[in-house]
Scaffold this active site. Structure first.
Site, PDB file in Angstrom:
ATOM      1  N   GLU A 107     -64.478  28.555  98.591  1.00 14.55           N
ATOM      2  CA  GLU A 107     -64.952  28.051  97.297  1.00 14.55           C
ATOM      3  C   GLU A 107     -65.857  29.078  96.643  1.00 14.55           C
ATOM      4  O   GLU A 107     -66.526  29.831  97.348  1.00 14.55           O
ATOM      5  CB  GLU A 107     -65.803  26.777  97.514  1.00 14.55           C
ATOM      6  CG  GLU A 107     -65.114  25.692  98.260  1.00 14.55           C
ATOM      7  CD  GLU A 107     -66.050  24.494  98.502  1.00 14.55           C
ATOM      8  OE1 GLU A 107     -67.136  24.439  97.900  1.00 14.55           O
ATOM      9  OE2 GLU A 107     -65.660  23.639  99.315  1.00 14.55           O
ATOM     10  N   LYS A 145     -69.196  30.478  95.304  1.00 18.32           N
ATOM     11  CA  LYS A 145     -70.608  30.156  95.524  1.00 18.32           C
ATOM     12  C   LYS A 145     -71.273  30.181  94.154  1.00 18.32           C
ATOM     13  O   LYS A 145     -71.495  31.240  93.568  1.00 18.32           O
ATOM     14  CB  LYS A 145     -71.249  31.176  96.465  1.00 18.32           C
ATOM     15  CG  LYS A 145     -72.669  30.791  96.865  1.00 18.32           C
ATOM     16  CD  LYS A 145     -73.128  31.637  98.047  1.00 18.32           C
ATOM     17  CE  LYS A 145     -74.438  31.135  98.620  1.00 18.32           C
ATOM     18  NZ  LYS A 145     -75.498  30.977  97.626  1.00 18.32           N
ATOM     19  N   ASP A 180     -73.748  29.975  91.162  1.00 19.68           N
ATOM     20  CA  ASP A 180     -75.133  30.377  90.993  1.00 19.68           C
ATOM     21  C   ASP A 180     -75.818  29.430  90.015  1.00 19.68           C
ATOM     22  O   ASP A 180     -76.047  29.729  88.852  1.00 19.68           O
ATOM     23  CB  ASP A 180     -75.190  31.813  90.470  1.00 19.68           C
ATOM     24  CG  ASP A 180     -76.557  32.411  90.646  1.00 19.68           C
ATOM     25  OD1 ASP A 180     -77.399  31.791  91.329  1.00 19.68           O
ATOM     26  OD2 ASP A 180     -76.795  33.496  90.094  1.00 19.68           O
ATOM     27  N   TYR A 230     -69.406  19.782  95.446  1.00 19.67           N
ATOM     28  CA  TYR A 230     -68.680  20.348  96.577  1.00 19.67           C
ATOM     29  C   TYR A 230     -68.943  19.674  97.908  1.00 19.67           C
ATOM     30  O   TYR A 230     -68.378  20.067  98.917  1.00 19.67           O
ATOM     31  CB  TYR A 230     -68.965  21.848  96.706  1.00 19.67           C
ATOM     32  CG  TYR A 230     -70.442  22.181  96.701  1.00 19.67           C
ATOM     33  CD1 TYR A 230     -71.006  22.763  95.569  1.00 19.67           C
ATOM     34  CD2 TYR A 230     -71.251  21.903  97.785  1.00 19.67           C
ATOM     35  CE1 TYR A 230     -72.356  23.048  95.525  1.00 19.67           C
ATOM     36  CE2 TYR A 230     -72.599  22.186  97.754  1.00 19.67           C
ATOM     37  CZ  TYR A 230     -73.152  22.763  96.621  1.00 19.67           C
ATOM     38  OH  TYR A 230     -74.492  23.044  96.578  1.00 19.67           O
ATOM     39  N   LYS A 260     -71.043  37.498 100.197  1.00 19.86           N
ATOM     40  CA  LYS A 260     -71.756  37.840  98.974  1.00 19.86           C
ATOM     41  C   LYS A 260     -71.062  38.979  98.230  1.00 19.86           C
ATOM     42  O   LYS A 260     -70.662  39.979  98.826  1.00 19.86           O
ATOM     43  CB  LYS A 260     -73.205  38.252  99.297  1.00 19.86           C
ATOM     44  CG  LYS A 260     -74.031  37.129  99.914  1.00 19.86           C
ATOM     45  CD  LYS A 260     -74.208  35.933  98.991  1.00 19.86           C
ATOM     46  CE  LYS A 260     -75.369  36.048  98.047  1.00 19.86           C
ATOM     47  NZ  LYS A 260     -76.689  35.940  98.639  1.00 19.86           N
ATOM     48  N   CYS A 318     -86.588  49.309  58.156  1.00 23.69           N
ATOM     49  CA  CYS A 318     -85.246  48.989  58.644  1.00 23.69           C
ATOM     50  C   CYS A 318     -84.483  50.269  58.968  1.00 23.69           C
ATOM     51  O   CYS A 318     -84.447  51.187  58.145  1.00 23.69           O
ATOM     52  CB  CYS A 318     -84.502  48.185  57.572  1.00 23.69           C
ATOM     53  SG  CYS A 318     -82.754  47.992  57.944  1.00 23.69           S
ATOM     54  N   CYS A 351     -81.539  50.671  56.119  1.00 18.80           N
ATOM     55  CA  CYS A 351     -81.785  50.915  54.692  1.00 18.80           C
ATOM     56  C   CYS A 351     -83.145  51.542  54.405  1.00 18.80           C
ATOM     57  O   CYS A 351     -83.422  51.942  53.278  1.00 18.80           O
ATOM     58  CB  CYS A 351     -81.635  49.621  53.901  1.00 18.80           C
ATOM     59  SG  CYS A 351     -82.926  48.415  54.275  1.00 18.80           S
ATOM     60  N   CYS A 387     -85.403  42.534  58.197  1.00 19.01           N
ATOM     61  CA  CYS A 387     -85.245  43.395  57.037  1.00 19.01           C
ATOM     62  C   CYS A 387     -84.926  42.443  55.895  1.00 19.01           C
ATOM     63  O   CYS A 387     -83.962  41.677  55.976  1.00 19.01           O
ATOM     64  CB  CYS A 387     -84.081  44.376  57.242  1.00 19.01           C
ATOM     65  SG  CYS A 387     -83.579  45.154  55.700  1.00 19.01           S
ATOM     66  N   CYS A 422     -79.162  45.633  52.020  1.00 17.80           N
ATOM     67  CA  CYS A 422     -79.110  46.465  53.230  1.00 17.80           C
ATOM     68  C   CYS A 422     -77.669  46.543  53.755  1.00 17.80           C
ATOM     69  O   CYS A 422     -77.035  45.520  54.008  1.00 17.80           O
ATOM     70  CB  CYS A 422     -80.030  45.870  54.294  1.00 17.80           C
ATOM     71  SG  CYS A 422     -79.868  46.634  55.911  1.00 17.80           S
TER      72      CYS A 422
HETATM   73  S1  IVH Z   1     -71.995  24.234 100.664  1.00 17.78           S
HETATM   74  C1  IVH Z   1     -74.321  24.171 104.735  1.00 17.78           C
HETATM   75  N1  IVH Z   1     -70.670  25.131  98.644  1.00 17.78           N
HETATM   76  O1  IVH Z   1     -75.486  27.859  98.089  1.00 17.78           O
HETATM   77  C2  IVH Z   1     -74.718  24.450 103.355  1.00 17.78           C
HETATM   78  N2  IVH Z   1     -73.006  25.554  98.727  1.00 17.78           N
HETATM   79  O2  IVH Z   1     -76.786  29.225 100.360  1.00 17.78           O
HETATM   80  C3  IVH Z   1     -73.457  24.633 102.621  1.00 17.78           C
HETATM   81  N3  IVH Z   1     -73.861  26.768  96.775  1.00 17.78           N
HETATM   82  O3  IVH Z   1     -77.770  25.366  99.020  1.00 17.78           O
HETATM   83  C4  IVH Z   1     -73.612  24.459 101.203  1.00 17.78           C
HETATM   84  N4  IVH Z   1     -71.944  26.918  95.731  1.00 17.78           N
HETATM   85  O4  IVH Z   1     -77.096  25.641  96.582  1.00 17.78           O
HETATM   86  C5  IVH Z   1     -71.880  25.050  99.218  1.00 17.78           C
HETATM   87  N5  IVH Z   1     -69.335  25.834  96.892  1.00 17.78           N
HETATM   88  C6  IVH Z   1     -70.548  25.737  97.473  1.00 17.78           C
HETATM   89  C7  IVH Z   1     -71.705  26.273  96.882  1.00 17.78           C
HETATM   90  C8  IVH Z   1     -72.923  26.174  97.539  1.00 17.78           C
HETATM   91  C9  IVH Z   1     -73.231  27.203  95.677  1.00 17.78           C
HETATM   92  C10 IVH Z   1     -75.289  26.948  97.045  1.00 17.78           C
HETATM   93  C11 IVH Z   1     -76.004  25.705  97.460  1.00 17.78           C
HETATM   94  C12 IVH Z   1     -76.518  25.945  98.839  1.00 17.78           C
HETATM   95  C13 IVH Z   1     -76.567  27.432  98.869  1.00 17.78           C
HETATM   96  C14 IVH Z   1     -76.417  27.893 100.268  1.00 17.78           C
END
Ligand code: IVH
Length: 701
Positions: A117, A119, A121, A251, A339, A433, A436, A451, A456
């Site tokens: 999945e 991750k 942010d 998730y 990552k 500016c 101009c 400006c 301009c």
């Molecule tokens: S599952 C066992 N799935 O990442 C913990 N976490 O570093 C597993 N996060 O606290 C978490 N996307 O804030 C999971 N698809 C995803 C995620 C996800 C972002 C974040 C979440 C978690 C942190 C873990």
């Protein structure tokens, strides 16, 4: 219940079902079955009923998404299960090493599949449902105890207030809805208790649109989506949260009594069937090598995702096995975060440029020593505004940290002060500016510098770019705007409609066919504007400071023609909902300029003169005639003057002290003694939203 109320309650039920369903179609599936206007009509009907019959206001009513009461502070919310962290991997090798370790611990791992999945942010949120009703939501906090932010979360459009989300609705395209239901036979009922985990995010396109709107209104844009979402969710007033375009992606199921979920894949299917939004790019992988291929492919295409990610979460699909494997410290063994390469790098700030926007606003830009960030060479970055440079003490020649995220233009995070040599130079604000050469000005109460020279060339170019983009003239892009302004063929936006084929043919890059096509598409645009009565579009295209698409459409609907809008006074303008004193002033300023009146005359002469197709019947109604209002405390969005203008525009009166003659007390934050007085006299108390509704509909909540 009397019969009439029963009928109304049934209608409310039908409306809520329909709105929640269509909301889900629109926001989660991005596949609406009805138009925005049809949705609005259902919504207004529901709001009308709720206002007249407050007893029918239900907790799962979508009208709640505008944000309810204000809290004094957040309450602590212990989580039912701790929110853990994840071990990181930065390469394929580290992913393989994780796999090898697991196989040694438990040979079932060899046969186990994975779910991968994005991750996301964003901000982790925990959502609690009781008998299908969203009852509580909290932030991550320290992982054990979070903060309860239920009313704020309830404003998120993609968060289901009630589950399962209706899979059909009587109102609006029932047939199409039924078809959808067949493809997704969901569980029939929600469990007694359901706790779900997900991330609250702001999608990149929403973030950019929001910032463009702020910039157009001369306000300070936000730095990045994550901090914006975090700040918005931690507002004490949910209306402030509601004003930000926050989305949700779920998730994990933490608790679901009576429901047996054996694999992560089932978890995701279950979440979807209940109506929770989930990431679209999740996949199942049979072995670790296909996991790695997925990770590496996603690293290449991460910019195509609609939200920011910092990696991939690799999860053993078998939840039983994952649980059996246990933990290393706080990290569960059964999952791993792969990552992506960091998007933050350092480079040298070589100089600061100044860009001139269409309203004349000046924005500084960083000119950088070219540097590769996650595979893309970056030469420029935004510095937001001149205050930012001062606040962060960013100096020319500094080593600066920059971040590139999603499609967003990279931005300067700040200087690396320790790397200074003494050769850096404090930046001097420009006084003229750059385009101009005219002196620049600062508008009182705004961070931006402008400006103010109407002639301009840089402003004109930006304005033409905006004009042709909003009018959607096919084949007319930014490059052409610059070229034609430089060639002197365009001196104001009306000139776009005077371009001739002969003029274009004299330009570089124009052969017969291209010139003809452009002239044709300009003609077609004019025809469409007039035929379809697209006055709102034309008003929006004029680029008046603070007047975005929504406001332009409201103005068009209210006034019907540019003549009427041009003649409107401040009070009339402010009576249009959403128009405060600063936008009303900007409109008055714009229409007050002689050259803009000449521009309007020119557009009229050229036949670019639509009348609004959606003209509202009445002008502002005297809905508040005979009523007297008193305000106490600070209102969430209006100043006292704005509230007064609104009340007066609708025929009401505002006074300073509460008496028997007072019809309504408008209650803001930190009210004074007027509240007790009003209560003792039995004066009806409303909040700002109540006042707005009263003015707009003539009906009290
Ligand atoms: S599952 C066992 N799935 O990442 C913990 N976490 O570093 C597993 N996060 O606290 C978490 N996307 O804030 C999971 N698809 C995803 C995620 C996800 C972002 C974040 C979440 C978690 C942190 C873990």
């Amino acid at each position: 219940m009397p019969k009439a109320s029963k009928i109304l309650a049934a209608r409310v039920d039908e409306l809520i079902q329909a709105l929640n369903f269509h909301n889900y179609r629109y926001h989660v599936l991005a596949a609406p079955l009805i138009s925005d206007a049809e949705f609005d009509a259902l919504y207004q009907e529901l709001r009308g009923i709720e206002e007249a019959h407050p007893a029918l206001l239900r907790a799962d009513s979508p009208t709640r998404r505008v944000g309810g009461g204000v809290s004094a502070k957040f309450v602590k919310a212990p989580h039912p299960a701790p929110i853990l962290s994840l071990a990181n991997a930065f390469s394929a090798e580290e992913v393989r090493a994780w796999y090898e370790r697991l196989v040694r611990l438990d040979d079932r791992v060899e046969q186990a599949g994975y779910v991968v999945e994005p991750k996301i942010d964003g901000l982790t949120v925990v959502l609690h449902y009781q008998d299908g009703q969203f009852v509580r939501g909290a932030t991550r906090g320290d992982g054990l105890v979070g903060e309860e932010i239920t009313p704020n979360l309830a404003t998120i459009r993609t968060l289901p207030l009630r589950i399962p989300v209706p899979t059909s609705a009587k109102l609006g395209r029932a047939k199409a809805a039924a078809k959808w239901k067949k493809g997704l036979a969901g569980p029939p009922t929600a469990p007694h208790t359901l706790v779900v985990r997900g991330e609250a995010v702001i999608y990149t396109k929403d973030f950019e649109a929001m910032n463009a709107g702020l910039a157009a209104a001369g306000e300070e844009p936000y730095v990045n989506p994550r901090n914006t979402a975090s700040g918005a969710l931690r507002q004490l007033d949910p209306k402030l949260t509601a004003a930000r375009p926050i989305s949700l992606l779920c998730y994990a199921v933490v608790e679901a009594d009576g429901v047996q979920l054996d694999t992560q894949w089932e978890v995701l299917q279950y979440l979807r069937a209940m109506g929770f939004p989930t990431a679209a790019t999740v996949e199942r992988c049979a072995d670790i090598e296909s996991v790695i291929r997925y990770c590496e492919a996603q690293a290449q295409t991460r910019d195509q995702l609609p939200y920011e990610t910092d990696g991939i979460v690799i999860k053993l699909n078998d939840l039983r096995l994952a649980a059996d494997l246990g933990f290393v410290g706080k990290d569960p063994r059964g999952a791993l975060a792969y990552k992506f390469p960091a998007r933050e790098v350092s480079t040298t700030l070589q100089d600061i440029s100044v860009n001139v926007g269409r309203t004349g606003v000046l924005t500084p830009g960083a000119l950088l020593e070219p540097v590769v960030v996650a595979g893309v060479t970056v030469r420029q970055a935004t510095l937001h505004n001149f205050n930012y440079i001062v606040e962060k003490d960013i100096r020319v020649g500094d080593r600066v940290l920059i971040k590139r995220a999603g499609e967003v233009i990279p931005y300067v995070i700040g200087p690396m002060v320790a790397a200074r040599t003494g050769a850096e130079r404090v930046y001097q604000m420009p006084t003229v500016c750059p385009s101009c050469g005219q002196p620049i000005e600062r508008v009182e109460g705004e961070v931006a510098y402008y400006c103010v020279n109407g002639a301009c060339p840089a402003q004109l170019t930006r304005l033409v770019e905006h004009f042709v983009a909003v009018l959607d003239i096919e084949g007319f892009g930014e490059k052409l705007a610059l070229q034609l302004v430089q060639a002197g063929l365009i001196n104001d936006v009306a000139d776009v409609f005077r371009l001739t084929k002969a003029q274009l043919l004299a330009q570089e890059g124009f052969a017969d066919k291209k010139a003809q096509n452009l002239v044709d598409s300009i003609g077609a645009t004019r025809e469409r504007l007039v035929r379809d009565g697209q006055l709102g579009r034309l008003i929006g295209a004029l680029g008046i400071r603070g007047v975005g698409e929504v406001m332009a459409n409201d103005l068009a609907a209210q006034f019907g023609t540019l003549d009427a809008l041009s003649a409107a006074g401040g009070e009339e303008l402010q009576a249009v909902s959403g128009i405060g004193p600063s936008a009303s002033q900007a409109l008055a300023d714009w229409f007050g300029l002689k050259r803009n009146q000449q521009l309007l005359a020119k557009l009229k002469g050229l036949g670019v003169w639509p009348e609004a197709a959606n003209r509202r019947q009445a002008q502002v109604a005297d809905t508040l005639a005979g009523l007297t209002f008193v305000i106490t405390g600070t209102l969430p969005t209006w100043s006292r003057d704005e509230a007064k203008a609104f009340i007066e525009a609708h025929g009401g009166k505002m006074t300073d002290s509460v008496s028997k003659k007072t019809s309504y007390l408008v209650l803001g934050e930190a009210p004074g003694s007027k509240l007790a007085k009003a209560q003792s006299l039995g004066v009806v108390v409303v909040d700002e939203a109540g006042l707005k509704r009263l003015g707009e509909t003539g009906q009290a909540a």
